[in-house]
Design a protein around this motif. Structure first.
Motif, mmCIF file in Angstrom:
data_model
loop_
_atom_site.group_PDB
_atom_site.id
_atom_site.type_symbol
_atom_site.label_atom_id
_atom_site.label_comp_id
_atom_site.label_asym_id
_atom_site.label_seq_id
_atom_site.Cartn_x
_atom_site.Cartn_y
_atom_site.Cartn_z
ATOM 1 N N LEU A 161 0.805 -1.223 0.000
ATOM 2 C CA LEU A 161 0.000 0.000 0.000
ATOM 3 C C LEU A 161 0.838 1.273 0.000
ATOM 4 C CD1 LEU A 161 -2.873 -0.869 2.512
ATOM 5 C CD2 LEU A 161 -2.980 -0.788 0.021
ATOM 6 N N GLN A 162 2.155 1.146 0.076
ATOM 7 C CA GLN A 162 2.980 2.344 0.135
ATOM 8 C C GLN A 162 2.892 3.137 -1.164
ATOM 9 O OE1 GLN A 162 6.930 1.170 1.311
ATOM 10 N NE2 GLN A 162 6.279 0.530 3.350
ATOM 11 N N TYR A 163 2.837 4.459 -1.016
ATOM 12 C CA TYR A 163 2.785 5.401 -2.145
ATOM 13 C C TYR A 163 1.571 5.164 -3.037
ATOM 14 C CZ TYR A 163 7.501 5.965 -0.438
ATOM 15 O OH TYR A 163 8.580 6.166 0.386
ATOM 16 N N CYS A 164 0.403 5.107 -2.417
ATOM 17 C CA CYS A 164 -0.838 5.034 -3.173
ATOM 18 C C CYS A 164 -1.909 5.748 -2.360
ATOM 19 C CB CYS A 164 -1.246 3.589 -3.453
ATOM 20 S SG CYS A 164 -1.876 2.693 -2.015
ATOM 21 N N VAL A 210 -4.315 8.628 2.024
ATOM 22 C CA VAL A 210 -3.083 8.768 1.245
ATOM 23 C C VAL A 210 -1.965 8.056 2.003
ATOM 24 C CG1 VAL A 210 -1.461 10.364 0.175
ATOM 25 C CG2 VAL A 210 -3.869 11.007 0.408
ATOM 26 N N PHE A 211 -1.452 6.977 1.425
ATOM 27 C CA PHE A 211 -0.408 6.185 2.073
ATOM 28 C C PHE A 211 0.959 6.568 1.514
ATOM 29 C CE2 PHE A 211 -4.198 3.398 2.190
ATOM 30 C CZ PHE A 211 -4.296 3.223 3.567
ATOM 31 N N LEU A 212 1.838 7.012 2.391
ATOM 32 C CA LEU A 212 3.223 7.283 1.997
ATOM 33 C C LEU A 212 4.087 6.160 2.584
ATOM 34 C CD1 LEU A 212 3.312 11.160 2.474
ATOM 35 C CD2 LEU A 212 2.803 9.845 0.415
ATOM 36 N N ALA A 213 5.183 6.486 3.244
ATOM 37 C CA ALA A 213 6.023 5.473 3.897
ATOM 38 C C ALA A 213 6.918 6.169 4.895
ATOM 39 C CB ALA A 213 6.850 4.699 2.874
ATOM 40 N N GLU A 214 7.250 5.470 5.973
ATOM 41 C CA GLU A 214 8.002 6.111 7.041
ATOM 42 C C GLU A 214 9.451 6.396 6.671
ATOM 43 O OE1 GLU A 214 8.689 3.300 10.424
ATOM 44 O OE2 GLU A 214 7.416 2.019 9.207
ATOM 45 N N ASP A 215 9.998 5.734 5.629
ATOM 46 C CA ASP A 215 11.386 5.999 5.266
ATOM 47 C C ASP A 215 11.519 7.212 4.348
ATOM 48 O OD1 ASP A 215 10.261 4.993 2.985
ATOM 49 O OD2 ASP A 215 11.667 3.317 2.739
#
Length: 325
Positions: A161-164, A210-215
């Motif tokens: 799901l990251q970046y979507c 909105v899914f990003l990512a912790e890195d």
């Protein structure tokens, strides 16, 4: 470091996170690219045009965006706290003070903060619809305006799901849709128009996760303008056109966005150095859950006293299990 001192510093960290993000989120220059990509009626507008449609209304006066807006609810409903609540006009509005949609913008640093985000997001949307009427049953329901709730999530996201982004809306199905394919052109046009009208009248709730990512990776592997724009802010490249499709427009918020992310990084690095990140994250999540429910008294009691029994009781209530190294 004493337990009480650690809790106080965590509270200060959370306060700084919230205030800096909310200051950024109320900036029209920051909001306009988000609205362009989420609000369907804004897709064909320029960012400057969208900026002019962002308002907040108190009585007959337009004011700045409400930070930490509070919805006291009706009757026995519990209070609802929004990160940032603004109002926007649709471009076709003739009355300059006619508010045609409502927007709630939330910053979520965990994907799983003790409750399902889609359900809470839908609940927030429902409350934003409900607050538009003062006497249910005696109001003109035709005056209800669409609402949008946008949640930006950066932590604890599955790689798939990251970046979507995932969007939810109210939509209907008609039992005659299949048979309508055999209608005459005139009858089919009439049926389609009637169904379209029904759907437009139900077009009230819009939830966007909105899914990003912790890195905070720089290489996203996506051309989604909204994802690229937000991630550019998070990697402190809001002014770089290689990362931000709206870099030219974003120039005025670069300093504010960079300051926000610098402070976030400072607190996270401090936690890492002390080797207490898991424990701090657990306590930060608890504070966040309590604050979202308006339970400030529980937060103050945790900070002011060394009540381990209360702390463990609250951890259990929100299913925040201790993670061992």
């Amino acid at each position: 470091m004493s337990q009480q001192k650690g809790r106080q510093e965590i509270k200060e960290s959370e306060y700084t996170y919230d205030q800096k993000f909310k200051q950024l989120f109320q900036n029209k220059k920051f909001l306009s690219p988000i609205l362009k990509n989420v609000v369907k009626e804004y897709g064909g507008l320029s960012l400057m045009e969208i900026e002019g449609l962002i308002v907040s209304v108190q009585g007959d006066a337009e004011v700045a965006a409400n930070i930490g807006a509070e919805d006291v609810g009706k009757a026995d409903e519990q209070k609802t706290y929004y990160d940032v609540m603004i109002c926007c006009r649709l471009p076709v509005s003739e009355d300059t003070l006619s508010v045609d949609l409502y927007l709630d913008l939330e910053m979520q640093r965990e994907k799983s903060p003790g409750y399902p985000l889609p359900k809470r997001g839908i609940y927030y949307c429902s409350r934003m619809v409900s607050r538009q009427l003062t006497n249910a049953g005696e109001e003109d329901y035709g005056k209800l305006k669409p609402v949008y709730s946008i949640w930006i999530i950066v932590n604890d996201i599955p790689s798939a799901l990251q970046y979507c982004r995932h969007e939810f809306t109210l939509s209907g199905t008609n039992s005659r849709t299949e048979e309508s394919r055999e209608y005459s052109p005139k009858k089919k046009a009439g049926f389609d128009a009637a169904v379209k009208k029904l759907n437009s009248e139900a077009d009230l709730i819009h939830l966007c996760l909105v899914f990003l990512a912790e890195d905070f990776a720089e290489d996203l592997g996506t051309d989604d303008s909204l994802i690229r724009y937000l991630q550019a802010v998070f990697v402190k490249k809001a002014g770089d056109p290689e990362y931000n499709p709206y870099a030219e427009y974003s120039k005025s918020i670069v300093k504010e966005a960079d300051e926000c992310m610098t402070i976030v990084g400072m607190f996270e690095q401090r936690a890492e150095k002390r080797g207490e990140k898991k424990g701090e994250d657990r306590l930060k999540t608890l504070f966040r859950c309590l604050k979202q429910q308006g339970r400030d008294e529980d937060i103050e009691q945790i900070i002011s006293s060394d009540n381990t029994q209360l702390l463990e009781k609250l951890y259990a209530e929100f299913n925040l299990k201790h993670e061992r190294n």
